[in-house]
Design a protein around this motif. Structure first.
Motif, mmCIF file in Angstrom:
data_model
loop_
_atom_site.group_PDB
_atom_site.id
_atom_site.type_symbol
_atom_site.label_atom_id
_atom_site.label_comp_id
_atom_site.label_asym_id
_atom_site.label_seq_id
_atom_site.Cartn_x
_atom_site.Cartn_y
_atom_site.Cartn_z
ATOM 1 N N HIS A 6 0.832 -1.200 0.000
ATOM 2 C CA HIS A 6 0.000 0.000 0.000
ATOM 3 C C HIS A 6 0.864 1.246 0.000
ATOM 4 O O HIS A 6 1.628 1.476 0.930
ATOM 5 C CB HIS A 6 -0.899 0.000 1.237
ATOM 6 N N VAL A 7 0.740 2.059 -1.046
ATOM 7 C CA VAL A 7 1.369 3.371 -1.111
ATOM 8 C C VAL A 7 0.234 4.379 -1.215
ATOM 9 O O VAL A 7 -0.405 4.502 -2.261
ATOM 10 C CB VAL A 7 2.311 3.493 -2.330
ATOM 11 N N PRO A 8 -0.086 5.097 -0.133
ATOM 12 C CA PRO A 8 -1.225 6.014 -0.155
ATOM 13 C C PRO A 8 -1.048 7.108 -1.199
ATOM 14 O O PRO A 8 0.034 7.690 -1.345
ATOM 15 C CB PRO A 8 -1.231 6.605 1.260
ATOM 16 N N VAL A 9 -2.113 7.408 -1.916
ATOM 17 C CA VAL A 9 -2.103 8.439 -2.956
ATOM 18 C C VAL A 9 -2.307 9.814 -2.316
ATOM 19 O O VAL A 9 -3.145 9.967 -1.422
ATOM 20 C CB VAL A 9 -3.206 8.157 -3.998
ATOM 21 N N LEU A 10 -1.527 10.807 -2.771
ATOM 22 C CA LEU A 10 -1.652 12.197 -2.322
ATOM 23 C C LEU A 10 -1.673 12.311 -0.790
ATOM 24 O O LEU A 10 -2.443 13.087 -0.212
ATOM 25 C CB LEU A 10 -2.925 12.840 -2.911
ATOM 26 N N GLY A 37 -5.068 1.444 5.644
ATOM 27 C CA GLY A 37 -4.867 2.393 6.737
ATOM 28 C C GLY A 37 -3.762 3.406 6.560
ATOM 29 O O GLY A 37 -3.390 4.074 7.527
ATOM 30 N N GLY A 38 -3.251 3.585 5.354
ATOM 31 C CA GLY A 38 -2.135 4.503 5.158
ATOM 32 C C GLY A 38 -2.476 5.953 5.461
ATOM 33 O O GLY A 38 -1.713 6.658 6.145
ATOM 34 N N VAL A 43 -2.691 10.632 9.500
ATOM 35 C CA VAL A 43 -3.515 11.566 10.266
ATOM 36 C C VAL A 43 -3.282 11.383 11.764
ATOM 37 O O VAL A 43 -3.117 12.352 12.516
ATOM 38 C CB VAL A 43 -5.007 11.380 9.910
ATOM 39 N N LEU A 44 -3.258 10.146 12.219
ATOM 40 C CA LEU A 44 -3.021 9.875 13.635
ATOM 41 C C LEU A 44 -1.649 10.372 14.081
ATOM 42 O O LEU A 44 -1.481 10.889 15.189
ATOM 43 C CB LEU A 44 -3.148 8.374 13.902
ATOM 44 N N ASP A 45 -0.674 10.229 13.212
ATOM 45 C CA ASP A 45 0.693 10.640 13.530
ATOM 46 C C ASP A 45 0.834 12.158 13.570
ATOM 47 O O ASP A 45 1.500 12.709 14.447
ATOM 48 C CB ASP A 45 1.645 10.040 12.497
ATOM 49 N N SER A 109 -5.446 -1.099 -2.952
ATOM 50 C CA SER A 109 -4.281 -1.978 -3.024
ATOM 51 C C SER A 109 -4.605 -3.338 -2.428
ATOM 52 O O SER A 109 -4.154 -4.372 -2.920
ATOM 53 C CB SER A 109 -3.104 -1.347 -2.274
ATOM 54 N N MET A 110 -5.390 -3.319 -1.359
ATOM 55 C CA MET A 110 -5.776 -4.564 -0.695
ATOM 56 C C MET A 110 -6.409 -5.530 -1.694
ATOM 57 O O MET A 110 -6.132 -6.723 -1.687
ATOM 58 C CB MET A 110 -6.766 -4.224 0.418
#
Length: 321
Positions: A6-10, A37-38, A43-45, A109-110
């Motif tokens: 998984h590579v989150p987009v934008l 969850g990317g 966001v959590l970080d 991606s999943m």
């Protein structure tokens, strides 16, 4: 089973858009398409006051995302639901309104990286395509039971396939001999049916048919048509909704819903919009934003993304209230 990546987009742009709404203690960010969850992890970080409600219709994604987000225990709530059920999800959790909502639409991606799910046409796999593989008809069921007219309709409407009628007739003829069960046979039929000049342009000849089947199996456009107004109704003043679309059918629905909320209903020739009639939303993006060339090179799945975002600025009644 294949392990997805998984590579989150934008990623940075999404966080920058939602972060201003997540600065207060107890602020709520709804990741309506949690996937792996990317985006939620970022966001959590970067937004330490935020609590994430992660929603996904795919139970396998929820399991994997849960493991990824485990370091943020106490700040996450994961829910098995479709994204048009967001108001009910928030109500069940006793949350009056959300501060940020993200939709990262289309196949994840999943699903793409796990061959057994049947979403990708590049290698042979069972014709499943269900985002929630615990219920509902599969792509094989659609191919083997729909009439030629119904197949042509979904190929034309959801895949924008120019040769929809020819393909539909070929599918009906082929299934009389043997029902469809795997993607390789469908890809072969598409190669044989679509004229050679058309196969040389517009990418893989199976792309549009697979997209159409996936949308039909998962009622993606119906769910999205319900979900965007539901999300807008679920944010308070200052709340933001961010949507990433990957084909024109999705983006058209998002654009229309956002336009309805950012446009006043009063006559255009009035010099001033009367108090109480201002539109409830404002655009945070100018049109649809795209990924940079650098990001596309690093993550080819970002090539077709179109990002739009709005913020609620008042509680005036209207389509978005």
């Amino acid at each position: 089973m294949t392990t997805p990546t998984h590579v989150p987009v934008l990623l940075d742009r999404v966080v920058a858009l939602v972060a201003p709404a997540l600065e207060s203690p107890g602020s709520v960010f709804v990741d309506a398409t949690l996937g792996l969850g990317g985006h939620s992890e970022a966001v959590l970080d970067r937004c330490p006051q935020a609590h994430v409600v992660g929603v996904d219709r795919d139970p396998h994604a929820l399991e994997l995302a849960g493991a990824r987000l485990a370091p943020f225990e106490g700040r996450t709530t994961l829910v098995h639901a479709v994204y048009d059920e967001i108001p009910a999800v928030l109500d069940d959790l006793g949350i009056e309104s959300a501060d940020g909502i993200l939709f990262d639409l289309g196949v994840s991606s999943m699903q793409l990286d796990v061959r057994e799910r049947g979403f990708a046409y590049a290698e042979n796999a069972p014709l499943d395509m269900r985002m929630d593989d615990s219920e509902g008809p599969t792509a094989a069921d659609v191919l083997n039971t729909y009439s030629a007219a119904e197949l042509a309709r979904i190929l034309r409407s959801y895949g924008e396939e120019k040769f929809s009628r020819q393909i539909a007739r070929a599918i009906v003829r082929a299934r009389e001999t043997e029902p469809f069960t795997d993607s390789a046979r469908l890809v072969e039929l598409l190669r044989d049916t679509i004229p050679a000049p058309a196969r040389r342009t517009g990418g893989h000849p199976a792309k549009r048919t697979f997209q159409a089947l996936r949308i039909e199996v998962n009622d993606e456009l119906g769910a999205l048509r319900r979900a965007i107004p539901a999300a807008i109704s679920s944010i308070g003043v200052g709340g933001r909704v961010v949507v990433m679309s990957y084909h024109s059918l999705e983006d058209r629905l998002v654009k229309g819903a956002f336009a309805a909320g950012t446009t006043t209903r009063v006559p255009h020739d009035l010099p001033v919009v009367p108090a109480g009639h201002e539109p409830p939303l404002r655009n945070l993006t100018r049109g649809a934003e795209k990924a940079s060339a650098a990001e596309i090179e690093e993550n080819p799945r970002a090539a077709s993304v179109r990002l739009r975002a709005v913020e609620r600025v008042n509680t005036n009644p209207g389509v978005a209230a």
